[in-house]
Design an enzyme around this catalytic site. Structure first.
Site, PDB file in Angstrom:
ATOM      1  N   PHE A 154     -30.615   1.554  28.288  1.00  0.00           N
ATOM      2  CA  PHE A 154     -29.886   0.544  27.529  1.00  0.00           C
ATOM      3  C   PHE A 154     -30.880  -0.382  26.826  1.00  0.00           C
ATOM      4  O   PHE A 154     -31.638  -1.095  27.495  1.00  0.00           O
ATOM      5  CB  PHE A 154     -28.967  -0.240  28.468  1.00  0.00           C
ATOM      6  CG  PHE A 154     -28.293   0.668  29.448  1.00  0.00           C
ATOM      7  CD1 PHE A 154     -28.619   0.632  30.793  1.00  0.00           C
ATOM      8  CD2 PHE A 154     -27.409   1.635  29.012  1.00  0.00           C
ATOM      9  CE1 PHE A 154     -28.050   1.510  31.687  1.00  0.00           C
ATOM     10  CE2 PHE A 154     -26.835   2.534  29.905  1.00  0.00           C
ATOM     11  CZ  PHE A 154     -27.162   2.466  31.241  1.00  0.00           C
ATOM     12  N   ASP A 172     -32.271  -3.186  25.739  1.00  0.00           N
ATOM     13  CA  ASP A 172     -32.092  -4.638  25.896  1.00  0.00           C
ATOM     14  C   ASP A 172     -33.426  -5.316  25.661  1.00  0.00           C
ATOM     15  O   ASP A 172     -34.295  -4.759  24.977  1.00  0.00           O
ATOM     16  CB  ASP A 172     -31.595  -4.918  27.312  1.00  0.00           C
ATOM     17  CG  ASP A 172     -32.733  -4.749  28.306  1.00  0.00           C
ATOM     18  OD1 ASP A 172     -32.877  -5.568  29.195  1.00  0.00           O
ATOM     19  OD2 ASP A 172     -33.507  -3.789  28.137  1.00  0.00           O
ATOM     20  N   ASP A 198     -34.194  -4.090  37.571  1.00  0.00           N
ATOM     21  CA  ASP A 198     -34.332  -4.841  38.831  1.00  0.00           C
ATOM     22  C   ASP A 198     -35.800  -5.154  39.116  1.00  0.00           C
ATOM     23  O   ASP A 198     -36.143  -6.247  39.557  1.00  0.00           O
ATOM     24  CB  ASP A 198     -33.710  -4.049  39.989  1.00  0.00           C
ATOM     25  CG  ASP A 198     -32.181  -4.032  39.896  1.00  0.00           C
ATOM     26  OD1 ASP A 198     -31.575  -3.122  40.484  1.00  0.00           O
ATOM     27  OD2 ASP A 198     -31.619  -4.897  39.189  1.00  0.00           O
TER      28      ASP A 198
HETATM   29  N1  56B Z   1     -31.402  -2.061  30.278  1.00  0.00           N
HETATM   30  C1  56B Z   1     -30.728  -2.860  31.090  1.00  0.00           C
HETATM   31  N2  56B Z   1     -30.393  -4.087  30.661  1.00  0.00           N
HETATM   32  C2  56B Z   1     -29.725  -4.875  31.533  1.00  0.00           C
HETATM   33  C3  56B Z   1     -29.373  -4.491  32.822  1.00  0.00           C
HETATM   34  C4  56B Z   1     -28.695  -5.585  33.396  1.00  0.00           C
HETATM   35  C5  56B Z   1     -28.150  -5.711  34.771  1.00  0.00           C
HETATM   36  N3  56B Z   1     -27.669  -4.470  35.296  1.00  0.00           N
HETATM   37  C6  56B Z   1     -27.453  -4.477  36.719  1.00  0.00           C
HETATM   38  C7  56B Z   1     -26.662  -3.292  37.108  1.00  0.00           C
HETATM   39  C8  56B Z   1     -27.404  -2.387  37.681  1.00  0.00           C
HETATM   40  C9  56B Z   1     -28.793  -2.810  37.743  1.00  0.00           C
HETATM   41  O1  56B Z   1     -29.327  -2.531  39.013  1.00  0.00           O
HETATM   42  C10 56B Z   1     -28.740  -4.297  37.485  1.00  0.00           C
HETATM   43  O2  56B Z   1     -28.670  -4.957  38.717  1.00  0.00           O
HETATM   44  C11 56B Z   1     -28.648  -6.584  32.437  1.00  0.00           C
HETATM   45  N4  56B Z   1     -29.274  -6.116  31.347  1.00  0.00           N
HETATM   46  C12 56B Z   1     -29.589  -6.791  30.091  1.00  0.00           C
HETATM   47  O3  56B Z   1     -30.783  -7.530  30.326  1.00  0.00           O
HETATM   48  C13 56B Z   1     -30.692  -8.783  29.638  1.00  0.00           C
HETATM   49  C14 56B Z   1     -30.528  -9.842  30.695  1.00  0.00           C
HETATM   50  O4  56B Z   1     -31.812 -10.079  31.235  1.00  0.00           O
HETATM   51  P1  56B Z   1     -32.015 -11.468  32.058  1.00  0.00           P
HETATM   52  O5  56B Z   1     -31.681 -12.588  31.063  1.00  0.00           O
HETATM   53  O6  56B Z   1     -33.427 -11.444  32.495  1.00  0.00           O
HETATM   54  O7  56B Z   1     -31.019 -11.412  33.210  1.00  0.00           O
HETATM   55  C15 56B Z   1     -29.446  -8.717  28.779  1.00  0.00           C
HETATM   56  O8  56B Z   1     -29.764  -8.076  27.563  1.00  0.00           O
HETATM   57  C16 56B Z   1     -28.566  -7.799  29.609  1.00  0.00           C
HETATM   58  O9  56B Z   1     -27.593  -7.146  28.820  1.00  0.00           O
HETATM   59  C17 56B Z   1     -29.731  -3.182  33.256  1.00  0.00           C
HETATM   60  O10 56B Z   1     -29.458  -2.737  34.381  1.00  0.00           O
HETATM   61  N5  56B Z   1     -30.403  -2.417  32.340  1.00  0.00           N
END
Ligand code: 56B
Length: 365
Positions: free
Chosen positions: A266, A268, A342
């Site tokens: 994803f 991000d 994570d």
């Molecule tokens: N690629 C990717 N982007 C992710 C996540 C997650 C949370 N997923 C949960 C579910 C399963 C996992 O184990 C996580 O516990 C948030 N984001 C993105 O990050 C940014 C937030 O960052 P910060 O402001 O530092 O919290 C924001 O763009 C948000 O959309 C992910 O997993 N993958």
């Protein structure tokens, strides 16, 4: 083949290169995200992948994921994530990934947008999850599409309360979040009987089909941009919605998909950061100093699109490395991505960030 018969193979090749959908309506759905990521990688001059870094990272990541027995179960182990395997969790995940964007702040830790829930303070992505859980505890039907579409009940005042902070900074892009809720609420009520389960059932257990259905039906999920004169798709929130369903339901029930491995990383702002710290991604000096200076990158800028596309491709190469060394590995881009997110948060908590994440303010991630 006679002269007047069309060369179907050539036609299909032409369609694919032009990004035109498959001729055969029964063909399995494709999102085109990985294809576009490879195109961006092949046409990037400011972001590059380091193969040695990728090989070393693949070994380290696999070992760490093994040690932590990282799997879909990990998703529900997070204290704020919903645990019930039912429609309430489906609805929670939908609004969570409808609004899962742009939590970064220019304020310091004391002033940045922070949600207090169950005696703890949450920032970033977790502030969103905490705000939604808090709203449900306060009997606000925040996971109901009919509620989002009802401006008499779901007033801006109610939404400000849902996203109230214990600091002076409000949730970033509040107005855009309200607009996403209204748009999604109206479309779900008009086209899917107000039911997210109906939306999921329309995709007939295809992950790619559900991603395409979200991108085709909801403008706020249509995460597409122009790179080097070509329309490219990242579909980050549409993809993470499918991935969160798959993980939360451990591949069964509402999380059952027959093509889940078509979902990519994803794109991000956290994963590029951790990929750079692993030595997988390399930035040209002007871009690296821009990021280190915390200077914003506007949405749609070539550097931003290169960062997003090369990160998707980098995780794909990591996945290939791991599968090559461990053919029995039950692994895909989703689990690698979840693990990297994570891990990035752990490094941030420990003050061990090797480079800041890039700053783009948008509703796409
Ligand atoms: N690629 C990717 N982007 C992710 C996540 C997650 C949370 N997923 C949960 C579910 C399963 C996992 O184990 C996580 O516990 C948030 N984001 C993105 O990050 C940014 C937030 O960052 P910060 O402001 O530092 O919290 C924001 O763009 C948000 O959309 C992910 O997993 N993958």
């Amino acid at each position: 083949m006679s002269d007047d018969e069309p060369d179907l193979e050539l036609l299909d090749l032409l369609r694919k290169s032009l990004g035109i959908g498959p001729a055969d309506p029964n063909a399995a759905p494709e999102t085109k995200v990985l294809q576009d990521a490879e195109y961006i990688y092949n046409n990037s001059i400011d972001v590059a992948l380091d193969m040695r870094g990728t090989k070393n990272a693949a070994i380290a990541i696999w070992e760490s994921m093994q040690e932590r027995s990282y799997s879909t179960k990990t998703w529900s182990e997070h204290e704020l994530h919903p645990k019930s395997k039912d429609e309430a969790t489906v609805n929670f995940i939908f609004i969570m990934d409808l609004l899962n964007f742009s939590f970064w702040s220019e304020k310091n830790a004391e002033e940045r947008f922070t949600v207090e829930y169950k005696e703890k303070r949450w920032t970033g992505y977790w502030s969103l999850v905490a705000a939604l859980q808090r709203a449900l505890d306060e009997e606000i039907p925040i996971t109901s599409p009919a509620f989002w579409a009802n401006e008499e009940e779901c007033t801006e005042e109610v939404l400000r309360s849902v996203f109230r902070s214990v600091t002076s900074e409000e949730v970033p892009l509040f107005a855009e979040r309200v607009a996403c809720l209204r748009e999604a609420g109206e479309i779900l009520v008009e086209e899917f009987d107000g039911s997210i389960v109906t939306l999921i059932e329309d995709a007939k257990n295809s992950a790619a089909g559900l991603v395409n259905l979200l991108a085709d039906t909801f403008p706020c999920f249509r995460d597409e941009h122009k790179f080097e004169r070509r329309q490219v798709r990242f579909l980050k929130r549409a993809q993470i919605f499918v991935a969160d369903l798959w993980a939360a339901f451990e591949g069964e029930s509402y999380g059952e998909f027959n093509d889940i491995d078509k979902i990519t990383m994803f794109a991000d702002y956290r994963i590029p950061q951790i990929l750079h710290s692993f030595g997988c991604l390399i930035y040209c000096p002007p871009l690296e100093s821009r990021i280190r200076r915390l200077d914003p990158l506007e949405c749609g800028h070539s550097w931003e699109l290169q960062l997003r596309g090369c990160s998707i491709w980098s995780v794909e190469l990591l996945r290939r490395e791991i599968v090559r060394d461990h053919p029995e590995a039950k692994i895909n881009a989703i689990l690698i991505d979840f693990f990297l997110y994570d891990l990035a948060k752990e490094k941030e908590d420990e003050g061990e960030e090797e480079i800041p994440h890039h700053r783009t303010r948008s509703i796409w991630y």
